[in-house]
Design a protein around this motif. Structure first.
Motif, PDB file in Angstrom:
ATOM      1  N   GLY A  96      -2.114  -1.154  -3.791  1.00  0.00           N
ATOM      2  CA  GLY A  96      -3.129  -0.120  -3.653  1.00  0.00           C
ATOM      3  C   GLY A  96      -2.457   1.202  -3.338  1.00  0.00           C
ATOM      4  O   GLY A  96      -1.567   1.259  -2.491  1.00  0.00           O
ATOM      5  N   SER A 102      -3.040   5.643  -2.985  1.00  0.00           N
ATOM      6  CA  SER A 102      -3.966   6.765  -2.891  1.00  0.00           C
ATOM      7  C   SER A 102      -3.468   7.958  -3.701  1.00  0.00           C
ATOM      8  O   SER A 102      -2.270   8.112  -3.942  1.00  0.00           O
ATOM      9  N   PHE A 162      -4.998  -1.064  -7.584  1.00  0.00           N
ATOM     10  CA  PHE A 162      -6.139  -0.157  -7.448  1.00  0.00           C
ATOM     11  C   PHE A 162      -5.659   1.182  -6.915  1.00  0.00           C
ATOM     12  O   PHE A 162      -4.632   1.276  -6.261  1.00  0.00           O
ATOM     13  N   CYS A 163      -6.420   2.223  -7.254  1.00  0.00           N
ATOM     14  CA  CYS A 163      -6.122   3.537  -6.688  1.00  0.00           C
ATOM     15  C   CYS A 163      -7.351   4.032  -5.943  1.00  0.00           C
ATOM     16  O   CYS A 163      -8.489   3.637  -6.216  1.00  0.00           O
ATOM     17  N   HIS A 182       0.824  -1.210   0.000  1.00  0.00           N
ATOM     18  CA  HIS A 182       0.000   0.000   0.000  1.00  0.00           C
ATOM     19  C   HIS A 182       0.856   1.257   0.000  1.00  0.00           C
ATOM     20  O   HIS A 182       1.955   1.295   0.529  1.00  0.00           O
ATOM     21  N   THR A 196      -6.539   3.581   2.196  1.00  0.00           N
ATOM     22  CA  THR A 196      -6.025   2.505   1.332  1.00  0.00           C
ATOM     23  C   THR A 196      -5.693   1.274   2.167  1.00  0.00           C
ATOM     24  O   THR A 196      -5.989   0.142   1.762  1.00  0.00           O
ATOM     25  N   SER A 206      -0.407   4.758   1.154  1.00  0.00           N
ATOM     26  CA  SER A 206      -1.585   5.397   1.730  1.00  0.00           C
ATOM     27  C   SER A 206      -1.224   6.755   2.321  1.00  0.00           C
ATOM     28  O   SER A 206      -0.194   6.896   2.972  1.00  0.00           O
ATOM     29  N   MET A 259      -7.318  -2.428   1.956  1.00  0.00           N
ATOM     30  CA  MET A 259      -6.489  -3.644   1.901  1.00  0.00           C
ATOM     31  C   MET A 259      -6.918  -4.648   2.969  1.00  0.00           C
ATOM     32  O   MET A 259      -7.015  -5.844   2.699  1.00  0.00           O
TER      33      MET A 259
END
Length: 174
Positions: A54, A56, A85-86, A8, A15, A10, A19
């Motif tokens: 992931g 942000s 993913f964002c 991550h 985020t 974040s 997760m």
């Protein structure tokens, strides 16, 4: 048991929360390890059956360390099961919440040499009381421009948890 690395990047913790929800949704049969991508970890990709990244968006950008990680690990990212993913506040709006319609994902795909086969976009959370003064003022300004919440006493979570669970199912099948 499958080993899964959850990486991550974040800004304010949403985020990581996403997760953790994906980890819970994967359930038994998956051993998950959470790591901070901002620390640029050395990853032994062969130790994992699949990896999920992931990240942000903050002030319109993904963290530069994400791109550094991609550049350092491009061959491994392309050879393993890796999803991406964002998380951003713009995704709270219909029509800006898919990989195909998100300006941030479009920018990511243009800028990144890695093109993940599995992608998602999730709306984040607005946590005014937790922000430092400058961030609170800037985010409030951005929200005013985009027609969002401007009451700085509020915390609003926009994440669609059913969408997160559907993505977790896609990640399982990937």
């Amino acid at each position: 048991m499958e080993k899964v690395l959850l990486l991550h990047s974040s800004s304010d913790g949403q985020t990581i929360k996403i997760m953790r929800h994906i980890e819970k949704t994967l359930g038994e049969g998956y051993q998950c390890e959470l790591a901070d991508l901002n620390q640029l970890p050395a990853v032994s990709f062969e130790q994992y059956d699949r990896i999920l990244i992931g990240a942000s968006i903050r002030y319109g950008h993904l963290n530069k360390k994400l791109y550094q990680f991609i550049n350092q690990n491009l061959p491994a990212l392309e050879q393993h099961k890796v999803g991406f993913f964002c998380v951003n506040l713009t995704a709270r709006k219909e029509g800006k919440n898919t990989p195909e319609t998100s300006a941030y994902m479009k920018k990511f795909r243009q800028k990144s040499p890695w093109q993940p086969g599995l992608q998602a976009v999730f709306a984040g959370a607005l946590r005014y009381p937790r922000y430092k003064w400058f961030d609170r003022v800037m985010i409030q300004f951005i929200m005013r421009i985009t027609g969002g919440e401007t009451d700085t006493s509020k915390e609003v979570e926009y994440t669609d948890w059913q969408k997160v669970e559907a993505f977790a199912a896609q990640f399982k099948a990937y």
